[in-house]
Design an enzyme around this catalytic site. Sequence first.
Site, PDB file in Angstrom:
ATOM      1  N   GLY A 174     -62.266 -57.056  95.571  1.00 12.77           N
ATOM      2  CA  GLY A 174     -61.305 -56.010  95.194  1.00 12.77           C
ATOM      3  C   GLY A 174     -61.630 -54.701  95.900  1.00 12.77           C
ATOM      4  O   GLY A 174     -62.794 -54.311  95.957  1.00 12.77           O
ATOM      5  N   ARG A 209     -60.127 -62.184  99.749  1.00 13.59           N
ATOM      6  CA  ARG A 209     -60.942 -63.147  99.012  1.00 13.59           C
ATOM      7  C   ARG A 209     -60.891 -64.424  99.841  1.00 13.59           C
ATOM      8  O   ARG A 209     -59.816 -64.955 100.096  1.00 13.59           O
ATOM      9  CB  ARG A 209     -60.416 -63.318  97.598  1.00 13.59           C
ATOM     10  CG  ARG A 209     -60.573 -62.021  96.799  1.00 13.59           C
ATOM     11  CD  ARG A 209     -60.528 -62.238  95.317  1.00 13.59           C
ATOM     12  NE  ARG A 209     -61.125 -61.118  94.604  1.00 13.59           N
ATOM     13  CZ  ARG A 209     -60.436 -60.093  94.089  1.00 13.59           C
ATOM     14  NH1 ARG A 209     -59.139 -60.057  94.202  1.00 13.59           N
ATOM     15  NH2 ARG A 209     -61.061 -59.113  93.459  1.00 13.59           N
ATOM     16  N   ASP A 267     -69.842 -58.191  92.874  1.00 19.39           N
ATOM     17  CA  ASP A 267     -70.875 -59.225  92.700  1.00 19.39           C
ATOM     18  C   ASP A 267     -70.575 -60.500  93.484  1.00 19.39           C
ATOM     19  O   ASP A 267     -71.481 -61.135  94.021  1.00 19.39           O
ATOM     20  CB  ASP A 267     -71.139 -59.516  91.217  1.00 19.39           C
ATOM     21  CG  ASP A 267     -69.893 -59.956  90.472  1.00 19.39           C
ATOM     22  OD1 ASP A 267     -68.778 -59.720  90.971  1.00 19.39           O
ATOM     23  OD2 ASP A 267     -70.039 -60.542  89.385  1.00 19.39           O
ATOM     24  N   THR A 314     -67.116 -51.462  93.869  1.00 18.55           N
ATOM     25  CA  THR A 314     -66.227 -52.056  92.867  1.00 18.55           C
ATOM     26  C   THR A 314     -65.929 -51.027  91.784  1.00 18.55           C
ATOM     27  O   THR A 314     -66.820 -50.266  91.400  1.00 18.55           O
ATOM     28  CB  THR A 314     -66.852 -53.310  92.216  1.00 18.55           C
ATOM     29  OG1 THR A 314     -66.069 -53.663  91.057  1.00 18.55           O
ATOM     30  CG2 THR A 314     -68.285 -53.111  91.770  1.00 18.55           C
ATOM     31  N   ASP A 343     -65.471 -51.811  88.839  1.00 14.74           N
ATOM     32  CA  ASP A 343     -65.910 -52.380  87.559  1.00 14.74           C
ATOM     33  C   ASP A 343     -67.273 -51.864  87.073  1.00 14.74           C
ATOM     34  O   ASP A 343     -67.597 -51.987  85.891  1.00 14.74           O
ATOM     35  CB  ASP A 343     -65.992 -53.914  87.657  1.00 14.74           C
ATOM     36  CG  ASP A 343     -64.666 -54.556  88.015  1.00 14.74           C
ATOM     37  OD1 ASP A 343     -63.622 -53.916  87.793  1.00 14.74           O
ATOM     38  OD2 ASP A 343     -64.668 -55.689  88.526  1.00 14.74           O
ATOM     39  N   ASP A 348     -70.111 -53.182  87.466  1.00 11.75           N
ATOM     40  CA  ASP A 348     -70.807 -54.280  86.793  1.00 11.75           C
ATOM     41  C   ASP A 348     -71.998 -54.829  87.579  1.00 11.75           C
ATOM     42  O   ASP A 348     -72.417 -55.964  87.359  1.00 11.75           O
ATOM     43  CB  ASP A 348     -69.811 -55.420  86.479  1.00 11.75           C
ATOM     44  CG  ASP A 348     -69.118 -55.933  87.730  1.00 11.75           C
ATOM     45  OD1 ASP A 348     -69.253 -55.311  88.797  1.00 11.75           O
ATOM     46  OD2 ASP A 348     -68.429 -56.966  87.645  1.00 11.75           O
ATOM     47  N   ARG A 405     -47.592 -43.388  67.087  1.00 15.42           N
ATOM     48  CA  ARG A 405     -47.761 -44.818  67.366  1.00 15.42           C
ATOM     49  C   ARG A 405     -49.224 -45.176  67.636  1.00 15.42           C
ATOM     50  O   ARG A 405     -50.048 -44.321  67.976  1.00 15.42           O
ATOM     51  CB  ARG A 405     -46.950 -45.184  68.615  1.00 15.42           C
ATOM     52  CG  ARG A 405     -45.496 -45.390  68.297  1.00 15.42           C
ATOM     53  CD  ARG A 405     -44.686 -45.644  69.537  1.00 15.42           C
ATOM     54  NE  ARG A 405     -43.345 -46.059  69.194  1.00 15.42           N
ATOM     55  CZ  ARG A 405     -42.297 -45.919  69.978  1.00 15.42           C
ATOM     56  NH1 ARG A 405     -42.413 -45.358  71.164  1.00 15.42           N
ATOM     57  NH2 ARG A 405     -41.108 -46.330  69.588  1.00 15.42           N
ATOM     58  N   ARG A 454     -62.745 -56.654  84.917  1.00 19.32           N
ATOM     59  CA  ARG A 454     -63.030 -58.093  84.917  1.00 19.32           C
ATOM     60  C   ARG A 454     -63.689 -58.438  83.585  1.00 19.32           C
ATOM     61  O   ARG A 454     -63.043 -58.291  82.572  1.00 19.32           O
ATOM     62  CB  ARG A 454     -63.921 -58.479  86.101  1.00 19.32           C
ATOM     63  CG  ARG A 454     -63.897 -59.973  86.345  1.00 19.32           C
ATOM     64  CD  ARG A 454     -64.380 -60.365  87.697  1.00 19.32           C
ATOM     65  NE  ARG A 454     -63.445 -60.036  88.743  1.00 19.32           N
ATOM     66  CZ  ARG A 454     -63.632 -60.350  90.010  1.00 19.32           C
ATOM     67  NH1 ARG A 454     -64.714 -60.983  90.382  1.00 19.32           N
ATOM     68  NH2 ARG A 454     -62.749 -60.050  90.912  1.00 19.32           N
ATOM     69  N   GLY A 491     -60.904 -39.230  74.900  1.00 18.42           N
ATOM     70  CA  GLY A 491     -60.835 -38.928  73.462  1.00 18.42           C
ATOM     71  C   GLY A 491     -60.046 -39.981  72.713  1.00 18.42           C
ATOM     72  O   GLY A 491     -59.383 -39.694  71.710  1.00 18.42           O
ATOM     73  N   LYS A 529     -55.482 -39.232  61.277  1.00 16.37           N
ATOM     74  CA  LYS A 529     -54.607 -39.186  62.462  1.00 16.37           C
ATOM     75  C   LYS A 529     -53.353 -40.005  62.246  1.00 16.37           C
ATOM     76  O   LYS A 529     -53.406 -41.038  61.583  1.00 16.37           O
ATOM     77  CB  LYS A 529     -55.347 -39.756  63.673  1.00 16.37           C
ATOM     78  CG  LYS A 529     -56.557 -38.950  64.046  1.00 16.37           C
ATOM     79  CD  LYS A 529     -57.312 -39.613  65.144  1.00 16.37           C
ATOM     80  CE  LYS A 529     -58.549 -38.769  65.445  1.00 16.37           C
ATOM     81  NZ  LYS A 529     -59.360 -39.321  66.505  1.00 16.37           N
ATOM     82  N   LEU A 576     -52.945 -49.802  89.651  1.00 21.06           N
ATOM     83  CA  LEU A 576     -52.975 -48.372  90.011  1.00 21.06           C
ATOM     84  C   LEU A 576     -54.379 -47.815  89.831  1.00 21.06           C
ATOM     85  O   LEU A 576     -54.765 -46.829  90.457  1.00 21.06           O
ATOM     86  CB  LEU A 576     -51.913 -47.567  89.242  1.00 21.06           C
ATOM     87  CG  LEU A 576     -52.051 -47.253  87.751  1.00 21.06           C
ATOM     88  CD1 LEU A 576     -52.917 -46.042  87.520  1.00 21.06           C
ATOM     89  CD2 LEU A 576     -50.678 -47.022  87.161  1.00 21.06           C
ATOM     90  N   ARG A 598     -56.963 -49.068  91.001  1.00 25.10           N
ATOM     91  CA  ARG A 598     -57.775 -49.320  92.197  1.00 25.10           C
ATOM     92  C   ARG A 598     -57.435 -48.379  93.343  1.00 25.10           C
ATOM     93  O   ARG A 598     -58.130 -48.368  94.360  1.00 25.10           O
ATOM     94  CB  ARG A 598     -57.579 -50.777  92.648  1.00 25.10           C
ATOM     95  CG  ARG A 598     -58.262 -51.795  91.774  1.00 25.10           C
ATOM     96  CD  ARG A 598     -59.125 -52.730  92.590  1.00 25.10           C
ATOM     97  NE  ARG A 598     -58.352 -53.492  93.527  1.00 25.10           N
ATOM     98  CZ  ARG A 598     -58.059 -54.788  93.399  1.00 25.10           C
ATOM     99  NH1 ARG A 598     -58.494 -55.449  92.345  1.00 25.10           N
ATOM    100  NH2 ARG A 598     -57.371 -55.409  94.299  1.00 25.10           N
TER     101      ARG A 598
END
Length: 326
Positions: A14, A75, A106, A129, A131, A133, A166, A175, A189, A217, A257, A259
């Site tokens: 990615g 990939r 990774d 990445t 992520d 991770d 809502r 991932r 927040g 809230k 978006l 990325r």
Amino acid sequence: MGTIKCIGILTSGGDAPGMNAAIRAVTRSAIYNGLKVKGIYRGYKGLITGEIKEFKTENVSNIIQLGGTILKTARCQEFKTPEGRQIAYDTMKKEGIDALIVIGGDGSLTGARLLAQEFDVPCIGLPGTIDNDLYGTDTTIGYDTALNTILDAVDKIRDTATSHERLFFVEVMGRDAGFLALNGAIAAGAEAAIIPEFNTEVDQLEEFINNGFRKSKSSSIVLVAESEITGGAMHYAERVKNEYPQYDVRVTILGHLQRGGRPTAHDRIIASRMGVASIQALMEGQRNVMIGIEHDEIVYVPFTKAIKNDKPIDRELVNVLNELSI
Ligand code: ADP
Ligand code: F6P
């Protein structure tokens, strides 16, 4: 492998904002230190098809501010096979590439580890990445920009969530890692984060509702890490519709978006530091390590450690989110 005279550079997996800053840093630092640089297009695919071009310093001008990757990414299934990696190695030999710098996540670093192991090729990885991770580094290239993108989006969603009173489930990437969701929730927040790391421990939705949702809230935002483990935002929205029908629920999936976009100053700086460090590491004789940053210092992390897939979530962050969302 003898002395290194020419390095190859590729981006894989990615894309992540800051990859271009890393390409620039690796290229310029290599040239500064007397090495030749070859840009490999479309990740490992380019090593198989031979889509490779020599990079001079001007090839990386005016890219530090750009998201994505000028080298493209892909990939590549073929590289996962020993036969595919043999072709990749043969291409490297043909092109005179003595060492490889791989910028990716990774999966990409797993590929680099195998290539290094099977053909004794010096490989250095840069963690690229959104992520975050990879183990052994506090942060990865692209993570900070993605967090800021999430923040911008959630700030906007909050306006409408508040007006309509809502409950919003906002799905973010990662991932199978919850860093974007957890830190995104703290920074925005939000009221809670649902992350894969805690899925087996507790029912995170029950916990959120029982922790006093709606005590003080009339609207709430919950960040959900996309993952087969959590089931994603839609899964929780469905559950709320069935189990707590009194709440007015909506879902936003932020998707790709996250990325894109111009890399933040933080990502440009770490990409530049890691790029320079990768050339330094090669010249010091380092092999098969990922460049990381821990406590603001460059560290070399063996591939096996970096990709072992269990970078822990800091419990302190969870407490911060819980205490501040009352
Ligand atoms: P990321 O690097 O972002 O985690 P992927 O997991 O999709 O992305 O991996 C990117 C590429 O790295 C794959 O398409 C493949 O070419 C290579 N790769 C991933 N896993 C392996 C593996 N186990 N063996 C060899 N190559 C791999
Ligand atoms: O690894 C980066 C990442 O954006 C993950 O957060 C996400 O799960 C995946 O890539 C999406 O991949 P694709 O680009 O194939 O949709």
